[in-house]
Design an enzyme around this catalytic site. Structure first.
Site, PDB file in Angstrom:
ATOM      1  N   PRO A   1       0.805  -1.231   0.000  1.00  0.00           N
ATOM      2  CG  PRO A   1      -0.801  -1.566   1.639  1.00  0.00           C
ATOM      3  CD  PRO A   1       0.533  -2.075   1.165  1.00  0.00           C
TER       4      PRO A   1
ATOM      5  N   GLY B   1       6.777  -2.140  -6.244  1.00  0.00           N
ATOM      6  CA  GLY B   1       7.996  -1.906  -6.987  1.00  0.00           C
ATOM      7  C   GLY B   1       8.867  -3.147  -7.061  1.00  0.00           C
TER       8      GLY B   1
ATOM      9  CG  ASP C   1      14.020  -4.019  -0.799  1.00  0.00           C
ATOM     10  OD1 ASP C   1      14.006  -2.772  -0.719  1.00  0.00           O
ATOM     11  OD2 ASP C   1      12.998  -4.702  -0.965  1.00  0.00           O
TER      12      ASP C   1
ATOM     13  CB  VAL D   1       8.916  -7.845  -8.360  1.00  0.00           C
ATOM     14  CG1 VAL D   1       9.128  -9.012  -9.324  1.00  0.00           C
ATOM     15  CG2 VAL D   1       7.852  -6.905  -8.899  1.00  0.00           C
TER      16      VAL D   1
ATOM     17  N   GLY E   1      11.255  -4.197  -5.178  1.00  0.00           N
ATOM     18  CA  GLY E   1      11.417  -4.912  -3.922  1.00  0.00           C
ATOM     19  C   GLY E   1      10.273  -5.871  -3.652  1.00  0.00           C
TER      20      GLY E   1
ATOM     21  CG  LEU F   1      26.248 -17.192 -18.591  1.00  0.00           C
ATOM     22  CD1 LEU F   1      26.907 -16.805 -19.912  1.00  0.00           C
ATOM     23  CD2 LEU F   1      27.238 -17.908 -17.684  1.00  0.00           C
TER      24      LEU F   1
ATOM     25  CB  THR G   1      11.157   4.156  -6.216  1.00  0.00           C
ATOM     26  OG1 THR G   1      10.458   4.344  -4.977  1.00  0.00           O
ATOM     27  CG2 THR G   1      12.062   5.355  -6.456  1.00  0.00           C
TER      28      THR G   1
END
Length: 310
Positions: A19, A75, A288, A79, A77, A234, A100
């Site tokens: 949220p 965002g 993160d 995902v 993080g 890779l 962001t």
């Protein structure tokens, strides 16, 4: 890139919502996306954890319960949190951008400005199998990521961005870079690439910033690894050594176009695994914090599954 048509029709969706994403716009964006999905007759279950661990637990339970798709409204993080639950499960992740940087949404061609258009990709898109990365701190638990792990000036900028409450979107990265850049100094890095394989190599050098990429961009569309292939098994590695501040400032804009590759002081290579060690440096992945170095990073081929435009 491996594209796999979905072998089942999506009927039930678990929507993992942040949220607070997008400066507090995440809730409104989620409501619009959920309404669009329901208009197609889909069952949408909203997942809202009070903190990251609770959100992860809810996502894992949804995957275990057999949901047809795990949709993330947030965002990079958020995902990244979702892939901890989704990896190797066969349940695809859909993205409703509300963060962001939204680098993963850009990578997968998800519409950035319309939640309804992003929701349409969940319904009408195809499932693409891709690689994920795994970062394991010494003595710590492994953490999966979907885009880029960075360590150095770029991770210090990430830390600053996450602590900021002003500005929206990629402008935060520009301001954070301007704050961190003048005082950050290169650190002595030791990187061991592909340990135990024929191409094993240890590099000891001073590093200003470093990126270990599954996908091409980080920091709000900086093309740090412009040739990265998300399904080649890779990492595309890019690191910058000791370089004068005026020269780096002059060339900084070239990261947005990917034309920094080949410049003096910029090293690129590919690898399957790398152990990264440096004093007073924190690793970040998907925007993160992961842990202070040392961290061992490896590619998990084909571990991820994302819904992308058909």
């Amino acid at each position: 890139m491996s594209a796999t048509p979905s072998d089942r029709r999506i009927r039930t969706v678990a929507m993992l919502v942040n949220p607070a994403a997008g400066g507090g716009r995440g809730e409104r964006i989620a409501e619009r996306a959920a309404a669009r999905l329901r208009s197609y007759g889909l069952e949408v279950v909203s997942l809202r954890g009070a903190h990251a661990q609770e959100s992860l637990d809810l996502a894992r339970q949804a995957v275990a319960d057999g949901v047809d798709a795990l949709v993330v409204c947030g965002g990079d993080g958020m995902v990244s949190l979702a892939v901890q639950a989704q990896a190797f499960s066969g349940v695809p992740i859909g993205i409703i951008p509300a963060g962001t940087g939204n680098d993963l949404a850009r990578e997968y061609g998800i519409p950035l400005t319309s939640p309804e258009d992003a929701a349409d990709v969940v319904v009408a898109g195809r499932a693409e199998q891709v690689d994920l990365g795994q970062a394991t701190p010494d003595g710590g638990e492994p953490r999966l990521f979907a885009s880029v792990l960075c360590a150095g000036l770029d991770s210090a900028v990430n830390r600053r961005v996450n602590e900021m409450s002003i500005l929206r979107g990629p402008l935060r990265y520009v301001l954070a870079s301007a704050i961190e850049f003048p005082t950050y100094r290169p650190r002595p890095f030791r990187m061991t690439f592909d340990a135990g394989e024929p191409g094993e190599e240890t590099v000891e050098t001073e590093v200003l910033l470093s990126a270990f990429a599954i996908t091409r961009t980080y920091g709000g569309d900086m093309r740090i690894a412009p040739d990265a292939d998300r399904s080649d098994g890779l990492f595309d590695v890019c690191y910058v050594g000791r370089i004068s501040k005026p020269r780096l400032a002059w060339h900084f804009r070239r990261i947005y176009s990917g034309t920094h590759v080949g410049l003096r002081g910029v090293t690129t290579r590919r690898c399957r695994t790398v152990r990264i060690d440096a004093p007073e440096v924190e690793a970040f992945a998907d925007g993160d914090a992961v842990a202070p170095l040392p961290v061992t990073v490896e590619v998990l081929p084909g571990a991820g599954l994302f819904l992308v435009p058909g």
